[in-house]
Enzyme design. Structure first.
Site, PDB file in Angstrom:
ATOM      1  N   TYR A   1       0.845  -1.211   0.000  1.00 46.98           N
ATOM      2  CA  TYR A   1       0.000   0.000   0.000  1.00 46.98           C
ATOM      3  C   TYR A   1       0.876   1.255   0.000  1.00 46.98           C
ATOM      4  O   TYR A   1       0.659   2.159  -0.810  1.00 46.98           O
ATOM      5  CB  TYR A   1      -0.931   0.009   1.215  1.00 46.98           C
ATOM      6  CG  TYR A   1      -1.778   1.275   1.291  1.00 46.98           C
ATOM      7  CD1 TYR A   1      -2.815   1.482   0.381  1.00 46.98           C
ATOM      8  CD2 TYR A   1      -1.541   2.256   2.246  1.00 46.98           C
ATOM      9  CE1 TYR A   1      -3.590   2.647   0.426  1.00 46.98           C
ATOM     10  CE2 TYR A   1      -2.309   3.412   2.303  1.00 46.98           C
ATOM     11  CZ  TYR A   1      -3.333   3.602   1.386  1.00 46.98           C
ATOM     12  OH  TYR A   1      -4.088   4.751   1.435  1.00 46.98           O
TER      13      TYR A   1
ATOM     14  N   LYS B   1       1.084   4.159  -2.972  1.00 43.14           N
ATOM     15  CA  LYS B   1       0.800   5.585  -2.774  1.00 43.14           C
ATOM     16  C   LYS B   1       2.038   6.447  -3.089  1.00 43.14           C
ATOM     17  O   LYS B   1       1.923   7.581  -3.549  1.00 43.14           O
ATOM     18  CB  LYS B   1       0.294   5.837  -1.354  1.00 43.14           C
ATOM     19  CG  LYS B   1      -1.099   5.256  -1.117  1.00 43.14           C
ATOM     20  CD  LYS B   1      -2.119   5.888  -2.061  1.00 43.14           C
ATOM     21  CE  LYS B   1      -3.512   5.346  -1.926  1.00 43.14           C
ATOM     22  NZ  LYS B   1      -4.488   6.011  -2.798  1.00 43.14           N
TER      23      LYS B   1
HETATM   24  N1  LIG Z   1      -9.235   7.094   5.079  1.00 53.13           N
HETATM   25  C1  LIG Z   1      -7.953   7.346   5.245  1.00 53.13           C
HETATM   26  O1  LIG Z   1      -7.465   7.397   6.387  1.00 53.13           O
HETATM   27  C2  LIG Z   1      -7.072   7.643   4.041  1.00 53.13           C
HETATM   28  C3  LIG Z   1      -5.825   8.218   4.297  1.00 53.13           C
HETATM   29  C4  LIG Z   1      -4.999   8.496   3.210  1.00 53.13           C
HETATM   30  C5  LIG Z   1      -5.409   8.203   1.918  1.00 53.13           C
HETATM   31  N2  LIG Z   1      -6.630   7.619   1.715  1.00 53.13           N
HETATM   32  C6  LIG Z   1      -7.000   7.332   0.322  1.00 53.13           C
HETATM   33  O2  LIG Z   1      -8.201   8.011   0.026  1.00 53.13           O
HETATM   34  C7  LIG Z   1      -8.909   7.320  -1.005  1.00 53.13           C
HETATM   35  C8  LIG Z   1     -10.364   7.152  -0.590  1.00 53.13           C
HETATM   36  O3  LIG Z   1     -10.408   6.370   0.583  1.00 53.13           O
HETATM   37  P1  LIG Z   1     -11.556   6.499   1.682  1.00 53.13           P
HETATM   38  O4  LIG Z   1     -10.883   6.758   2.965  1.00 53.13           O
HETATM   39  O5  LIG Z   1     -12.634   7.388   1.249  1.00 53.13           O
HETATM   40  O6  LIG Z   1     -12.017   4.967   1.709  1.00 53.13           O
HETATM   41  P2  LIG Z   1     -13.443   4.265   1.591  1.00 53.13           P
HETATM   42  O7  LIG Z   1     -14.425   4.918   2.504  1.00 53.13           O
HETATM   43  O8  LIG Z   1     -13.163   2.810   1.768  1.00 53.13           O
HETATM   44  O9  LIG Z   1     -13.882   4.562   0.094  1.00 53.13           O
HETATM   45  C9  LIG Z   1     -13.256   3.931  -0.980  1.00 53.13           C
HETATM   46  C10 LIG Z   1     -14.056   4.210  -2.242  1.00 53.13           C
HETATM   47  O10 LIG Z   1     -13.460   3.476  -3.318  1.00 53.13           O
HETATM   48  C11 LIG Z   1     -14.446   2.642  -3.904  1.00 53.13           C
HETATM   49  N3  LIG Z   1     -13.860   1.387  -4.364  1.00 53.13           N
HETATM   50  C12 LIG Z   1     -13.146   0.483  -3.652  1.00 53.13           C
HETATM   51  N4  LIG Z   1     -12.847  -0.577  -4.401  1.00 53.13           N
HETATM   52  C13 LIG Z   1     -13.395  -0.336  -5.617  1.00 53.13           C
HETATM   53  C14 LIG Z   1     -13.463  -1.075  -6.831  1.00 53.13           C
HETATM   54  N5  LIG Z   1     -12.917  -2.290  -6.933  1.00 53.13           N
HETATM   55  N6  LIG Z   1     -14.131  -0.535  -7.888  1.00 53.13           N
HETATM   56  C15 LIG Z   1     -14.714   0.673  -7.801  1.00 53.13           C
HETATM   57  N7  LIG Z   1     -14.668   1.424  -6.677  1.00 53.13           N
HETATM   58  C16 LIG Z   1     -14.036   0.910  -5.605  1.00 53.13           C
HETATM   59  C17 LIG Z   1     -15.465   2.384  -2.800  1.00 53.13           C
HETATM   60  O11 LIG Z   1     -16.765   2.124  -3.308  1.00 53.13           O
HETATM   61  P3  LIG Z   1     -17.454   0.688  -3.498  1.00 53.13           P
HETATM   62  O12 LIG Z   1     -17.097  -0.173  -2.346  1.00 53.13           O
HETATM   63  O13 LIG Z   1     -18.898   1.060  -3.587  1.00 53.13           O
HETATM   64  O14 LIG Z   1     -16.936   0.168  -4.783  1.00 53.13           O
HETATM   65  C18 LIG Z   1     -15.485   3.751  -2.108  1.00 53.13           C
HETATM   66  O15 LIG Z   1     -16.351   4.624  -2.797  1.00 53.13           O
HETATM   67  C19 LIG Z   1      -8.162   6.001  -1.227  1.00 53.13           C
HETATM   68  O16 LIG Z   1      -7.334   6.126  -2.369  1.00 53.13           O
HETATM   69  C20 LIG Z   1      -7.297   5.870   0.022  1.00 53.13           C
HETATM   70  O17 LIG Z   1      -6.127   5.143  -0.233  1.00 53.13           O
HETATM   71  C21 LIG Z   1      -7.473   7.338   2.747  1.00 53.13           C
END
Ligand SMILES: NC(=O)c1ccc[n+]([C@@H]2O[C@H](COP(=O)([O-])OP(=O)(O)OC[C@H]3O[C@@H](n4cnc5c(N)ncnc54)[C@H](OP(=O)(O)O)[C@@H]3O)[C@@H](O)[C@H]2O)c1
Length: 269
Positions: free
Chosen positions: A156, A160
């Site tokens: 991961y 990133k």
């Molecule tokens: N939350 C954190 O602490 C954090 C920190 C740093 C960076 N990020 C980054 O921010 C981004 C968004 O994360 P988040 O925190 O909002 O996570 P999240 O709540 O798990 O949302 C992830 C999104 O991606 C979609 N997704 C996952 N697998 C998919 C697939 N196979 N096909 C299509 N859509 C898919 C999910 O929708 P479905 O399940 O409906 O497909 C959901 O809409 C990611 O790139 C993550 O690495 C998050």
């Protein structure tokens, strides 16, 4: 057919979390939106909320981006609906917490596909449209983890780091065009991310230091519209990142990895 003032923004992973918040923020800024993820009902709810903010320019498409034809299905939808894209938000991403050799190979490869190959393919194929727009924007969502190595999230953090380096490099290549590339590196954000990454043993820290997705989305969109190369949302994260940049690399890696590895051991116990 009428089009929104700023053209359409395509946001991947917008059924919840950071992606949904970015879609709504972009709708507030006058972009039409196309939201993509797998969960159709949740996507439709985001699209209908966005439609109230931008005069009805909102579309939802359910696609599994783990699938090899995921990007082409998005492009076919845009073509069929004749939606001119001026802004691409590569947000869909997944984490996996565990030792490299204890996690499954296939699930790690799937994550690499979603976190790296999908943004590259989508950007490559949409770039002509972005270049044809008056202003073109690419917003890539990396992570603070992109800035240093992290034992227990090897693939991961590598994925990133790729997003961050690729974004900055692409930005240089596109400097003389109308397309700006911005990379957002969030810290801990309270979304479904930790549960999907099986990081519940770190939930107390995520709740203590995490922020809701809305301020992250606001900071990311503001940075994108201002043509910034990078943004780390949240004062605490900016200070942490500064401190990390002053520490020797090894010390930095040892501190963060120490916490994650200890918690991982407690999950196994
Ligand atoms: N939350 C954190 O602490 C954090 C920190 C740093 C960076 N990020 C980054 O921010 C981004 C968004 O994360 P988040 O925190 O909002 O996570 P999240 O709540 O798990 O949302 C992830 C999104 O991606 C979609 N997704 C996952 N697998 C998919 C697939 N196979 N096909 C299509 N859509 C898919 C999910 O929708 P479905 O399940 O409906 O497909 C959901 O809409 C990611 O790139 C993550 O690495 C998050």
């Amino acid at each position: 057919m009428s089009t929104p003032t700023n053209g359409y923004a395509l946001i991947t992973g917008a059924s919840q979390g950071i992606g949904a918040a970015i879609a709504l923020e972009l709708a507030r800024k006058g972009f039409g939106i196309v939201v993509v993820a797998r969960s159709e009902q949740a996507l439709k709810a985001v699209a209908s909320e966005a439609a109230k903010l931008n005069g009805g320019f909102a579309h939802a498409l359910a696609v599994d981006l783990f699938a090899a034809d995921g990007v082409d299905r998005m492009l076919a939808f845009l073509k069929e609906k004749q939606l001119p894209i001026s802004c691409l938000v590569n947000n869909a991403g997944q984490g996996l917490w565990g030792m490299f050799d204890e996690l499954g190979l296939e699930e790690q490869q799937r994550m690499m596909h979603l976190n790296m190959s999908v943004p590259v393919e989508l950007t490559y194929k949409l770039l002509p449209q972005l270049r044809a727009a008056r202003h073109g924007y690419i917003l890539n969502i990396a992570s603070m983890i992109a800035h240093h190595a992290l034992g227990s999230m090897a693939v991961y953090s590598g994925s990133k780091a790729f997003v961050l380096r690729w974004s900055r490099s692409l930005r240089i290549e596109l400097k003389s065009t109308n397309v700006r590339v911005t990379c957002c590196s969030p810290g801990s954000v309270i979304t479904g991310f930790t549960e999907r990454a099986r990081m519940q043993a770190l939930d107390d820290l995520a709740k203590k230091f995490g922020t809701p997705p809305e301020p992250v989305a606001q900071a990311a969109v503001a940075a994108m519209l201002n043509g910034k190369a990078e943004v780390i949302p949240g004062l605490l994260n900016v200070v942490t990142s500064k401190l990390q940049s002053w520490l020797p690399t090894g010390a930095n890696e040892a501190i963060a990895s120490g916490i994650y590895l200890k918690r991982l051991a407690s999950r196994k116990a």
